[in-house]
Design a protein around this motif. Sequence first.
Motif, PDB file in Angstrom:
ATOM      1  N   LEU A 109       0.655  -1.181  -0.156  1.00  0.00           N
ATOM      2  CA  LEU A 109       0.122  -0.108  -0.030  1.00  0.00           C
ATOM      3  C   LEU A 109       1.098   1.295  -0.145  1.00  0.00           C
ATOM      4  O   LEU A 109       0.689   2.391  -0.541  1.00  0.00           O
ATOM      5  N   PHE A 110       1.981   1.201   0.639  1.00  0.00           N
ATOM      6  CA  PHE A 110       2.716   2.571   0.719  1.00  0.00           C
ATOM      7  C   PHE A 110       3.861   2.259  -0.113  1.00  0.00           C
ATOM      8  O   PHE A 110       4.654   3.576  -0.167  1.00  0.00           O
ATOM      9  N   LYS A 111       3.931   1.568  -1.090  1.00  0.00           N
ATOM     10  CA  LYS A 111       5.044   1.721  -2.248  1.00  0.00           C
ATOM     11  C   LYS A 111       4.472   2.404  -3.452  1.00  0.00           C
ATOM     12  O   LYS A 111       3.234   2.526  -3.460  1.00  0.00           O
ATOM     13  N   ALA A 112       5.617   3.117  -4.216  1.00  0.00           N
ATOM     14  CA  ALA A 112       5.116   3.427  -5.368  1.00  0.00           C
ATOM     15  C   ALA A 112       4.581   2.385  -6.428  1.00  0.00           C
ATOM     16  O   ALA A 112       5.091   1.283  -6.299  1.00  0.00           O
ATOM     17  N   HIS A 113       3.775   2.548  -7.027  1.00  0.00           N
ATOM     18  CA  HIS A 113       2.889   1.526  -7.813  1.00  0.00           C
ATOM     19  C   HIS A 113       3.351   1.666  -9.275  1.00  0.00           C
ATOM     20  O   HIS A 113       2.855   1.078 -10.243  1.00  0.00           O
ATOM     21  N   HIS A 114       4.217   2.548  -9.890  1.00  0.00           N
ATOM     22  CA  HIS A 114       4.649   2.663 -11.251  1.00  0.00           C
ATOM     23  C   HIS A 114       6.049   2.072 -11.249  1.00  0.00           C
ATOM     24  O   HIS A 114       6.943   2.835 -10.964  1.00  0.00           O
ATOM     25  N   PHE A 115       5.987   0.802 -11.803  1.00  0.00           N
ATOM     26  CA  PHE A 115       7.175   0.144 -11.942  1.00  0.00           C
ATOM     27  C   PHE A 115       7.182  -0.254 -13.554  1.00  0.00           C
ATOM     28  O   PHE A 115       6.174  -0.780 -14.176  1.00  0.00           O
ATOM     29  N   ALA A 116       8.685  -0.468 -14.126  1.00  0.00           N
ATOM     30  CA  ALA A 116       8.581  -1.052 -15.485  1.00  0.00           C
ATOM     31  C   ALA A 116      10.019  -1.752 -15.124  1.00  0.00           C
ATOM     32  O   ALA A 116      11.079  -1.081 -14.971  1.00  0.00           O
ATOM     33  N   ARG A 117       9.950  -3.077 -15.017  1.00  0.00           N
ATOM     34  CA  ARG A 117      11.137  -3.930 -14.985  1.00  0.00           C
ATOM     35  C   ARG A 117      12.095  -3.777 -13.636  1.00  0.00           C
ATOM     36  O   ARG A 117      12.941  -3.499 -13.533  1.00  0.00           O
ATOM     37  N   TYR A 118      10.902  -3.588 -12.776  1.00  0.00           N
ATOM     38  CA  TYR A 118      11.536  -3.233 -11.223  1.00  0.00           C
ATOM     39  C   TYR A 118      12.238  -2.073 -11.056  1.00  0.00           C
ATOM     40  O   TYR A 118      12.655  -1.714  -9.993  1.00  0.00           O
ATOM     41  N   GLN A 119      12.047  -1.014 -12.053  1.00  0.00           N
ATOM     42  CA  GLN A 119      12.623   0.219 -12.006  1.00  0.00           C
ATOM     43  C   GLN A 119      11.309   1.271 -11.794  1.00  0.00           C
ATOM     44  O   GLN A 119      10.425   1.031 -12.444  1.00  0.00           O
ATOM     45  N   GLU A 120      11.528   1.920 -10.759  1.00  0.00           N
ATOM     46  CA  GLU A 120      10.455   3.154 -10.669  1.00  0.00           C
ATOM     47  C   GLU A 120      10.181   4.185 -11.525  1.00  0.00           C
ATOM     48  O   GLU A 120      11.338   4.627 -12.126  1.00  0.00           O
ATOM     49  N   LEU A 121       8.958   4.510 -12.331  1.00  0.00           N
ATOM     50  CA  LEU A 121       9.049   5.312 -13.195  1.00  0.00           C
ATOM     51  C   LEU A 121       8.630   6.550 -12.706  1.00  0.00           C
ATOM     52  O   LEU A 121       7.792   6.976 -11.810  1.00  0.00           O
ATOM     53  N   GLU A 122       8.702   7.813 -13.430  1.00  0.00           N
ATOM     54  CA  GLU A 122       8.365   8.944 -13.044  1.00  0.00           C
ATOM     55  C   GLU A 122       7.108   9.259 -13.312  1.00  0.00           C
ATOM     56  O   GLU A 122       6.742   8.795 -14.600  1.00  0.00           O
TER      57      GLU A 122
END
Length: 132
Positions: A95-108
Amino acid sequence: MKQIRVYNQVFRIEKTVYSVQGINLPLPVSYRQMAFFVGTLLVMVFLNKFPPISWIDYFLIKFVAIPVIVAWFFTRKTLDGKAPHRFILRYLEHLFKAHHFARYQELEKPRDNCYKYTGEVTYRLTSGGDSK
């Protein structure tokens, strides 16, 4: 790929308590169950000072039944193949993590939460439109 069988679980015998101070328990209890029982009991003693727990007048429900049910649930049941306390921790972490990832890298994220198209957008009018 070949699987190798491991028998570690066979040799992990959970320690069990059969009596406390010479008083036999009705059922054998593991250390883990005792820990959940005592932990829940301490939480119930703390919450007993605040409503709505303080409104419950039944001593056995507050200090025996609820800790027994919590100890049973957290040691015998699984949620999604995990122990309930581990499932709850992972859920809160999700719940508290960012939910926008691509290949385990956070996206802007887009700045104004609006999407901007750089190419041409084509469309056609259908005959079902409103007539004048």
